[in-house]
Scaffold this motif. Sequence first.
Motif, mmCIF file in Angstrom:
data_model
loop_
_atom_site.group_PDB
_atom_site.id
_atom_site.type_symbol
_atom_site.label_atom_id
_atom_site.label_comp_id
_atom_site.label_asym_id
_atom_site.label_seq_id
_atom_site.Cartn_x
_atom_site.Cartn_y
_atom_site.Cartn_z
ATOM 1 N N GLU A 89 -58.769 24.983 32.270
ATOM 2 C CA GLU A 89 -59.741 24.945 31.184
ATOM 3 C C GLU A 89 -60.728 26.114 31.300
ATOM 4 O OE1 GLU A 89 -62.281 21.479 28.970
ATOM 5 O OE2 GLU A 89 -62.446 21.573 31.151
ATOM 6 N N LYS A 90 -61.167 26.387 32.540
ATOM 7 C CA LYS A 90 -62.077 27.524 32.744
ATOM 8 C C LYS A 90 -61.413 28.840 32.339
ATOM 9 C CE LYS A 90 -64.945 25.781 36.560
ATOM 10 N NZ LYS A 90 -65.301 25.992 37.982
ATOM 11 N N ARG A 91 -60.153 29.006 32.740
ATOM 12 C CA ARG A 91 -59.445 30.240 32.410
ATOM 13 C C ARG A 91 -59.369 30.426 30.899
ATOM 14 N NH1 ARG A 91 -54.956 29.271 35.904
ATOM 15 N NH2 ARG A 91 -53.574 29.482 34.121
ATOM 16 N N LEU A 92 -59.144 29.332 30.179
ATOM 17 C CA LEU A 92 -59.017 29.422 28.730
ATOM 18 C C LEU A 92 -60.337 29.788 28.058
ATOM 19 C CD1 LEU A 92 -56.711 26.358 27.955
ATOM 20 C CD2 LEU A 92 -56.099 28.778 27.914
ATOM 21 N N THR A 93 -61.441 29.515 28.740
ATOM 22 C CA THR A 93 -62.746 29.884 28.176
ATOM 23 C C THR A 93 -63.204 31.260 28.637
ATOM 24 O OG1 THR A 93 -63.928 28.770 29.978
ATOM 25 C CG2 THR A 93 -63.449 27.473 28.002
ATOM 26 N N GLY A 94 -62.318 31.970 29.358
ATOM 27 C CA GLY A 94 -62.606 33.350 29.701
ATOM 28 C C GLY A 94 -63.063 33.612 31.117
ATOM 29 N N VAL A 95 -63.152 32.590 31.961
ATOM 30 C CA VAL A 95 -63.537 32.815 33.358
ATOM 31 C C VAL A 95 -62.366 33.475 34.081
ATOM 32 C CG1 VAL A 95 -64.304 31.733 35.496
ATOM 33 C CG2 VAL A 95 -65.010 30.777 33.288
ATOM 34 N N TYR A 97 -59.654 34.760 36.866
ATOM 35 C CA TYR A 97 -59.045 34.062 37.996
ATOM 36 C C TYR A 97 -59.734 34.410 39.309
ATOM 37 C CZ TYR A 97 -55.626 32.420 41.385
ATOM 38 O OH TYR A 97 -55.029 31.774 42.438
ATOM 39 N N GLN A 98 -60.151 35.680 39.445
ATOM 40 C CA GLN A 98 -60.807 36.098 40.691
ATOM 41 C C GLN A 98 -62.065 35.274 40.946
ATOM 42 O OE1 GLN A 98 -59.679 37.998 38.308
ATOM 43 N NE2 GLN A 98 -58.330 39.590 39.177
ATOM 44 N N GLN A 99 -62.815 34.992 39.880
ATOM 45 C CA GLN A 99 -64.025 34.177 40.024
ATOM 46 C C GLN A 99 -63.656 32.733 40.380
ATOM 47 O OE1 GLN A 99 -66.805 34.378 36.722
ATOM 48 N NE2 GLN A 99 -67.707 32.394 37.240
ATOM 49 N N GLY A 105 -61.144 27.777 43.745
ATOM 50 C CA GLY A 105 -59.996 27.379 42.948
ATOM 51 C C GLY A 105 -58.742 28.121 43.344
ATOM 52 N N GLY A 106 -57.777 28.143 42.430
ATOM 53 C CA GLY A 106 -56.521 28.831 42.716
ATOM 54 C C GLY A 106 -55.654 28.046 43.683
ATOM 55 N N LEU A 321 -41.885 23.860 38.387
ATOM 56 C CA LEU A 321 -42.916 22.828 38.357
ATOM 57 C C LEU A 321 -43.925 23.022 39.489
ATOM 58 C CD1 LEU A 321 -44.202 20.167 37.487
ATOM 59 C CD2 LEU A 321 -42.358 18.963 38.691
ATOM 60 N N ASN A 322 -45.184 23.292 39.123
ATOM 61 C CA ASN A 322 -46.256 23.488 40.101
ATOM 62 C C ASN A 322 -47.584 23.304 39.377
ATOM 63 O OD1 ASN A 322 -47.789 26.227 39.637
ATOM 64 N ND2 ASN A 322 -45.633 26.720 39.248
ATOM 65 N N PRO A 323 -48.674 23.058 40.121
ATOM 66 C CA PRO A 323 -49.942 22.725 39.455
ATOM 67 C C PRO A 323 -50.700 23.901 38.883
ATOM 68 C CG PRO A 323 -50.232 22.735 41.823
ATOM 69 C CD PRO A 323 -48.764 22.934 41.583
ATOM 70 N N GLY A 324 -50.358 25.124 39.278
ATOM 71 C CA GLY A 324 -51.182 26.256 38.881
ATOM 72 C C GLY A 324 -50.641 27.084 37.742
ATOM 73 N N THR A 325 -49.308 27.301 37.708
ATOM 74 C CA THR A 325 -48.762 28.240 36.733
ATOM 75 C C THR A 325 -47.638 27.670 35.872
ATOM 76 O OG1 THR A 325 -47.178 29.147 38.336
ATOM 77 C CG2 THR A 325 -49.341 30.206 38.205
ATOM 78 N N SER A 326 -47.157 26.456 36.183
ATOM 79 C CA SER A 326 -46.106 25.855 35.361
ATOM 80 C C SER A 326 -46.100 24.341 35.563
ATOM 81 C CB SER A 326 -44.736 26.450 35.712
ATOM 82 O OG SER A 326 -43.748 26.027 34.803
#
Length: 411
Positions: A89-95, A97-99, A105-106, A321-326
Amino acid sequence: MHANTDTLWINARLATCDAANPAPYGALDGHALWLRNGHIHAVLPQAAALAAFAAQGQIIDAHGAWLTPGLIDCHTHLVYGGNRAAEWEKRLTGVPYQQIAAEGGGIMATVRATRRLDEDELALASLPRLKALMREGVTTVEIKSGYGLTLADELKQLRAAQRLAATLPVEVATTLLAAHALPPEFSADADGYIDHVCAVILPAAAQEGLAEAVDVFCEGVGFSPAQTRRVFDAARAHGLPVKGHVEQLSNLHGAALVAEFGGLSADHIEYLDDGGIAALAASGTVAVLLPGAYYFLRETQKPPVEKLRAAGVAMAVSTDLNPGTSPFASIRLALNQACVLFGLTPEEALLGATRHAAQALGRGATHGRLAAGCVADLLVWQIEHPAEIVYGLGTNPLKQRVFRGVVQHLE
């Protein structure tokens, strides 16, 4: 019905996915499927099969349904703790990934969540994801470690994966992916961690029989080709085949390295070049396409499907299938994405989750085809054409799932 009872499936349309049959989907009409002791005993013209079968077992009438091999999900990270929906959700609002990573996170968020769970809790948390795959027809699934990054936690992940296989009617192929990311205990010492993987984690996994293959994330944000080679050398020393997360974000020529070791598969491969394609073709290494990650990360670099096709490289398709990218427990979604996003035909997509996925797991001789000698993992679809398996989502045309010859109830 028991697997050791002879069973004859009649009045079915067979999509054998067998290279020996040049028809689209390896289709056969007017043939019966004879199962014995959990394997396919014979595929025969129906009249001949009925005459030979006589009264020695059960006859099942498929009433014109299509039968395919069981689906094989050949690249997953299914066993893990927690989820990363809030981070997404954060990524979709423009935050950036490095932050997110700097804030905890990550991938390290998943590592912490996975480490907190014991083996029982980890298996229980993973169960719904595996059941979702099974409901869509998956009969064999590969499960990687890679969210533990310590000896105890990597082995815990692999044991949890094996426990799932002992709990449900599904075959699990376990893969050691200790070289997935750099753990905090080895901050700024990637070579030291690779030493630990090669000298401690990998030998322990091999000794306990917890892994049947070894994987490495060979990437700028993962591990270098030189470090990958060290892990592959250690895997070879312990008699384990290799595979690689390669050419996903850049071209480090990881696919050629996998091919050099006669690896089972090169996975992601969005940045694969002509030399890498030639290497895969020469070694017989399978190219595993993972459109879920491409979609979820909104990538723009597609894998070179047309060139892979022209070179005769087998292409498998998997969920990743994984929690971060798929975060998709849907093999049919992956097949649809492979067609729409990557340009596969529906037939290529289905072969990518049957015959070619079996090859990617070193099971090409026994899985992924309706042919004599193969395991009796098959699916009964209420469809008019095999393309429907890949075409429409949201409804499930799977009528029955058969594992080792035994019809399973769909939950």
